[in-house]
Design a protein around this motif. Structure first.
Motif, short mmCIF file in Angstrom:
data_model
loop_
_atom_site.label_atom_id
_atom_site.label_comp_id
_atom_site.label_asym_id
_atom_site.label_seq_id
_atom_site.Cartn_x
_atom_site.Cartn_y
_atom_site.Cartn_z
N VAL A 112 0.85 -1.19 0.00
CA VAL A 112 0.00 0.00 0.00
C VAL A 112 0.88 1.24 0.00
N PHE A 113 0.50 2.22 -0.80
CA PHE A 113 1.18 3.52 -0.83
C PHE A 113 0.20 4.60 -0.37
N ASP A 114 0.61 5.34 0.64
CA ASP A 114 -0.17 6.46 1.18
C ASP A 114 0.42 7.74 0.61
N PRO A 115 -0.23 8.38 -0.37
CA PRO A 115 0.36 9.56 -1.02
C PRO A 115 0.41 10.79 -0.12
N ASP A 116 -0.50 10.88 0.84
CA ASP A 116 -0.53 12.06 1.69
C ASP A 116 0.65 12.06 2.66
N ARG A 117 0.94 10.90 3.24
CA ARG A 117 2.01 10.81 4.23
C ARG A 117 3.30 10.31 3.61
N GLN A 118 3.24 9.94 2.32
CA GLN A 118 4.40 9.39 1.60
C GLN A 118 5.03 8.24 2.40
N ARG A 119 4.15 7.29 2.72
CA ARG A 119 4.57 6.11 3.44
C ARG A 119 4.11 4.87 2.68
N GLY A 120 4.86 3.81 2.86
CA GLY A 120 4.51 2.55 2.23
C GLY A 120 4.37 1.46 3.26
N CYS A 121 3.59 0.44 2.91
CA CYS A 121 3.40 -0.71 3.77
C CYS A 121 3.46 -1.96 2.89
N LEU A 122 4.26 -2.94 3.29
CA LEU A 122 4.36 -4.20 2.56
C LEU A 122 4.16 -5.34 3.53
N ILE A 123 3.25 -6.24 3.18
CA ILE A 123 2.99 -7.43 3.98
C ILE A 123 3.20 -8.65 3.10
N LEU A 124 4.07 -9.55 3.54
CA LEU A 124 4.28 -10.83 2.87
C LEU A 124 3.77 -11.94 3.78
N PHE A 125 3.25 -13.00 3.18
CA PHE A 125 2.70 -14.09 3.99
C PHE A 125 2.93 -15.42 3.28
N GLU A 126 2.73 -16.50 4.00
CA GLU A 126 2.94 -17.82 3.43
C GLU A 126 1.73 -18.24 2.61
N PRO A 127 1.96 -18.90 1.46
CA PRO A 127 0.84 -19.22 0.56
C PRO A 127 -0.06 -20.35 1.04
N MET A 128 0.44 -21.18 1.95
CA MET A 128 -0.35 -22.31 2.43
C MET A 128 -0.06 -22.56 3.91
N THR A 129 -1.01 -23.20 4.57
CA THR A 129 -0.80 -23.77 5.89
C THR A 129 -1.22 -25.23 5.82
#
Length: 754
Positions: free
Chosen positions: A161-178
């Motif tokens: 996710v990119f927040d243009p107002d605060r110029q911040r980014g968020c990246l979440i990675l997760f495992e494809p299976m359990t």
């Protein structure tokens, strides 16, 4: 957990653990506990759960284990989830779900049957709004707004996710299976669009699933049956970072896309040269049109109108260059006859190449009115421009004569693009090649044209070609790369985001650098590569054991998703070798570009059906004949869960990408000053220092005879770009199965370049 919770709240994000109960795929009830309250307990439907979390700092981010333990009771139809809620959300935020959503796919969408096409009543023209097909997307209007997918719908199990107002980014990675099945990922917005929640769930339970141009097909997902003592752990990585612009979001994603990829080792199988010969034989036996003198798209047994002549895109004319590189005498002759036809009767009076033809009758690219022969998907002629220029450069490099009709025809085609740009300031997506007007505008459909024009400038020395190549390349960067939407390449997905446009644009930027020597194009190439990498599968998906791909042990690493409409990965880039990645690695010194193309190029041959290893289709189990390669690498259930890891009975463009891999990428790249050896083909290489020379020990570990291309140069040579057909000078190493060979290569003086 309070410290972690406070850290997230600094970016206006909260995290909670949730358990849900279902009846079929319909949610009945749920219970939730916030991160700050962990460890804690939850009660749902008579079951008692203990929930906890643990976080570690990893590479500037957080690695979290979110644990659920069923302490007492049972939950016969449920799932567990982690919810991340963004509390200062807006529609200006940019959402990336790799290969599935770009800007959340928040664009005008129309519902049409496959293959969709737009007409006058759909509001089209040169200045039309971006219009996509009916795919999972965030709502551009009022009403419910969510995207709910399985991990197999993504090239990398991640959300950014990119927040243009605060110029911040968020990246979440997760495992494809359990242990409880495929992981689900849901991103939903509140009705007023001021909040949004990302949910990572095990297993995936969707109310509806996407099928071709229909996001509302009833889902057959079901929850898991949990019993007392069962435990589930959701592992994820979370990064919060400064992010000035959308390309920075893709750059950060590129750096971390394989953080949770698991085992990415390459397994040797079919060498490139062996695959090349199998496909070449198939082409010459079944795919040359003797009457009209060109290589067809598909074998003659395939009677589709679109399987005969079709310019560019899925291979028409592109196959000629691939076979001209390393084909035998018959292939060389037929490749040249194909070029004669392209710049002969297939070229109209304005310079454009006929989009399609079957049994001598021309057809256009409007699937609803294919008899409208003048309707052209722009990228198709852009592909021809680039590949024809490369073919001419190849012959010149070999000292072979080039027919004047080819030179003139290349100029006529380049001139057509010049006129289009001068009239509209864009190349558009679909044009009328008789009226020379844009029918449907915008998009990056013509993203390969700058590369074709700069090569035409080099070959024909007409200044306007360079002027427009550079102007259009800058325009594509500003309007598409910087906006995070590169689209318009395929002809049957309307204007949905796709990998082909991004791959073609990368090809253009690298070609601009190599032809002009101007390094201004490299940052644009790198930003485009980062975007393009979001379509490339970063890990090995686990196919169902009973599926065709499961039984064959297929490895998805390096396969390339097509677009957000056609939810399959494919064996390679459509329709390219991907050599631009290697050339970019050489120009920048960034090893990651080399690693990516090594994964794609190495693994592409496993998808080839052969006599000793036929690949069965889902059409009554009918096997693909030797030399056929299908485009499907199905990790998604968009064609049904039974077809995950399956293919239809069809011969596809990916065969040409496989041919081009051997033609344009060296199997071994050796640096004669530093002694670095990079093996991309199915070969093992060891380097030994022998004083004034290197000893290169090469081993063919496969069951097949292999002819490996060796490109040896000093690192100091990187100051000069490779010539257009650099691999045509490669030393050929012929190896029998399991043969070991030692080569002695003189050392070059070490002179650092980077």
């Amino acid at each position: 957990m309070e410290a972690i919770s406070d850290q997230l709240l600094g970016d206006h994000i909260s995290l909670a653990l949730r358990i849900a109960r279902f009846q079929g795929n319909r949610p009945l009830s749920q219970a939730q506990v916030d991160l700050a309250q962990l460890p804690g307990s939850l009660e749902i439907a008579g079951s008692h759960w203990i929930c906890s979390a643990a976080f570690d700092s990893v590479d500037g981010g957080l690695e979290g284990y979110l644990r659920f333990c069923l302490d007492a009771g049972s939950l016969p139809d449920g799932n567990v989830a982690v919810d991340l809620t963004f509390h200062t959300w807006s529609q200006a935020h940019y959402l990336l779900m790799p290969a599935a959503a770009y800007n959340g796919n928040r664009y005008r969408a129309v519902r049409k049957r496959y293959p969709p096409f737009l007409h006058a009543d759909d509001i089209i023209g040169a200045a039309m709004p971006v219009t996509i097909s009916d795919v999972p997307r965030l709502n551009i209007a009022d009403g419910p707004s969510q995207i709910h997918l399985r991990s197999g719908d993504l090239a990398t199990p991640a959300v950014a996710v990119f927040d243009p107002d605060r110029q911040r980014g968020c990246l979440i990675l997760f495992e494809p299976m359990t242990a409880y099945g495929t992981t689900g990922v849901r991103f939903g917005e509140s009705p007023d669009r001021t909040r949004a929640t990302l949910s990572i769930e095990a297993p995936a339970v969707r109310a509806t699933r996407y099928t071709m141009v229909n996001p509302d097909h009833p889902s057959d997902d079901r929850g898991a049956a949990f019993a007392a003592g069962d435990r589930v752990a959701l592992r994820l990585r979370l990064f919060l970072f400064d992010c000035p612009a959308i390309p920075d979001l893709f750059g950060f994603f590129f750096r971390h896309r394989q953080d949770m990829a698991g085992d990415t080792r390459l397994v040797h199988g079919l060498p490139w040269s062996a695959a090349y010969r199998i496909i070449e034989d198939k082409y010459n036996r079944t795919q040359y049109n003797d009457r009209y003198h060109y290589y067809r798209l598909t074998p003659k047994t395939e009677t589709s109108v679109y399987g005969d002549w079709q310019a560019g895109w899925c291979g028409g004319g592109l196959n000629a260059l691939a076979l001209a590189y390393d084909g035998g005498e018959i292939s060389q002759q037929r490749a040249k006859r194909t070029m004669d036809s392209i710049f002969g009767y297939l070229q109209n009076q304005h310079g454009y190449i006929q989009p399609s033809m079957h049994e001598g009758k021309p057809f256009g690219d409007d699937f609803d009115y294919k008899e409208a022969a003048g309707v052209l998907l722009v990228r198709k002629n852009g592909d021809i421009l680039l590949f024809a220029a490369r073919f001419i450069a190849l012959l010149r490099q070999r000292g072979e004569p080039v027919p004047e009709t080819w030179i003139a025809g290349l100029g006529y085609l380049a001139d057509a693009f010049v006129r289009l740009w001068q009239r509209y300031g864009q190349f558009g997506q679909f044009v009328d090649i008789e009226a020379e007007t844009i029918l449907q505008g915008g998009t990056a459909s013509g993203s390969v044209v700058p590369g074709g024009l700069i090569l035409a400038w080099k070959l024909l020395e007409k200044p306007v070609y360079r002027d427009i190549a550079e102007a259009s390349a800058r325009c594509y960067f500003k309007q598409h790369v910087c906006q995070g939407l590169i689209n318009g390449g395929p002809g049957e997905i309307l204007q949905s985001p796709d990998s082909e446009s991004a791959s073609n644009l990368l090809e253009s930027y690298v070609t601009l650098y190599e032809v002009t020597g101007d390094r201004q194009w490299l940052p644009m190439a790198e930003a485009t590569a980062h975007h393009c990498a979001s379509w490339v599968v970063s890990y090995n998906f686990i196919f169902p054991s009973q599926s065709v791909f499961g039984r064959l042990g297929m490895r998805t690493l390096g396969s390339v998703y097509a677009n957000v409409q056609n939810k399959h990965a494919a064996p390679g880039f459509c329709t390219l070798s991907g050599a631009a990645w290697l050339r970019l690695a050489r120009a920048t010194g960034d090893r990651r570009y080399l690693d990516l193309i090594r994964e794609t190029a190495h693994n592409i041959t496993q998808y080839l059906s052969r006599e000793d290893r036929p690949i069965a289709s889902w059409n009554q189990g009918r096997p693909l004949p030797p030399g056929w390669m299908n485009e499907r690498v199905n990790m998604s259930d968009w064609e049904g869960k039974d077809n995950i890891g399956g293919v239809f009975f069809g011969s596809c463009w990916s065969e040409i990408s496989c041919l081009l891999t051997y033609a344009e990428i060296p199997g071994i790249w050796f640096l004669t000053d530093t002694g670095e050896a990079m093996a991309l083909d199915h070969v093992n290489v060891t380097v030994m220092d022998d004083g004034q020379a290197w000893q290169l020990a090469v081993h063919n570990p496969t069951r097949f005879r292999s002819t490996v291309k060796l490109l040896a140069e000093p690192r100091s040579a990187f100051a000069q770009p490779w010539e257009i057909a650099a691999t045509d000078h490669c030393r050929l190493i012929d190896l029998a199965p399991d043969e070991h060979l030692v080569l002695r290569i003189a050392k070059a003086i070490t002179a650092p370049y980077f």
